[in-house]
Design an enzyme around this catalytic site. Structure first.
Site, mmCIF file in Angstrom:
data_model
loop_
_atom_site.group_PDB
_atom_site.id
_atom_site.type_symbol
_atom_site.label_atom_id
_atom_site.label_comp_id
_atom_site.label_asym_id
_atom_site.label_seq_id
_atom_site.Cartn_x
_atom_site.Cartn_y
_atom_site.Cartn_z
ATOM 1 N N CYS A 135 0.837 -1.209 0.000
ATOM 2 C CA CYS A 135 0.000 0.000 0.000
ATOM 3 C C CYS A 135 0.866 1.251 0.000
ATOM 4 C CB CYS A 135 -0.933 -0.001 1.202
ATOM 5 S SG CYS A 135 -2.375 -1.072 1.039
ATOM 6 N N HIS A 159 -6.926 4.029 3.833
ATOM 7 C CA HIS A 159 -6.989 2.673 4.384
ATOM 8 C C HIS A 159 -8.363 2.441 5.007
ATOM 9 C CE1 HIS A 159 -2.446 1.757 4.622
ATOM 10 N NE2 HIS A 159 -3.028 0.777 3.952
#
Length: 208
Positions: A135, A159
């Site tokens: 990520c 997130h």
């Protein structure tokens, strides 16, 4: 909203992909699915940005254990994988971009976006760490692409928590996919409406 690109990663363990499901529920945006692989994910990201020529790009990942939707503030130039990626790669203490800056700030109005999500009833906050796995790798790669080639594009990483189906112990925080989509809709709506460089002046820091 048609000039907004939402991207998610393929699942690492094959147990479902709530971020991808959620971005599919956000109306009017373009979407792209990236492999959960160091390096290859950035190649696919670049291709998606070139194809869609967006004004706003939001990467959506999952941070299991967090109770709310979190707007990431900082992307760091570091790959340090605690576990292997989907291709078995496990870089340790390597830069995302050799010679690149140590970090980039998101160009999303992170505090305004978090406030917009909260206004719809979804818990949301600003996070100071996107980790050092894929990520963050994608987040940093996006911000480097913006800084070096597409300075008018606004970008960042969000997130999201586990979905209820991913939680077996009944104690780990989770959030239904439609609720995540509700938050993402508020976030991208805010991202396209706030002027570049603008944000709310609210407390969004943390002590640790």
């Amino acid at each position: 909203m048609r000039n907004v690109l939402l991207v998610a990663l393929e699942p690492l363990d094959g147990t479902g992909n709530p971020p991808w499901e959620a971005i599919g529920l956000v109306p009017g945006v373009r979407t792209a699915l990236l492999p959960c692989v160091f390096g290859e994910s950035l190649e696919r990201l670049r291709a998606a940005v070139c194809e869609h020529d967006p004004a706003v790009v939001v990467c959506v990942g999952q941070a299991g254990g967090r109770p709310d939707v979190t707007l990431e503030r900082v992307a760091v130039n570091l790959d340090d994988a605690r576990v292997p990626d989907a291709a078995g790669r496990r870089p340790i203490d390597r830069p995302v971009v050799p010679g690149g800056p140590a970090a980039y700030f998101a160009t999303l109005p992170v505090k305004a976006c978090a406030a917009a999500a909260r206004a719809t009833g979804v818990p949301a906050s600003v996070s100071q760490s996107a980790g050092t796995f894929v990520c963050n790798h994608v987040f940093y790669g996006l911000m480097h692409l913006i800084a070096t080639e597409r300075p008018q594009v606004r970008g960042g990483l969000v997130h999201v928590p586990f979905s209820p189906g991913q939680v077996l112990d009944g104690a780990t925080p989770s959030m239904p996919v439609p609720v995540v989509a509700q938050a993402l809709t508020a976030i991208v709506t805010t991202a396209v409406s706030v002027s570049l460089g603008g944000d709310l002046r609210l407390v969004g820091g943390s002590l640790h």
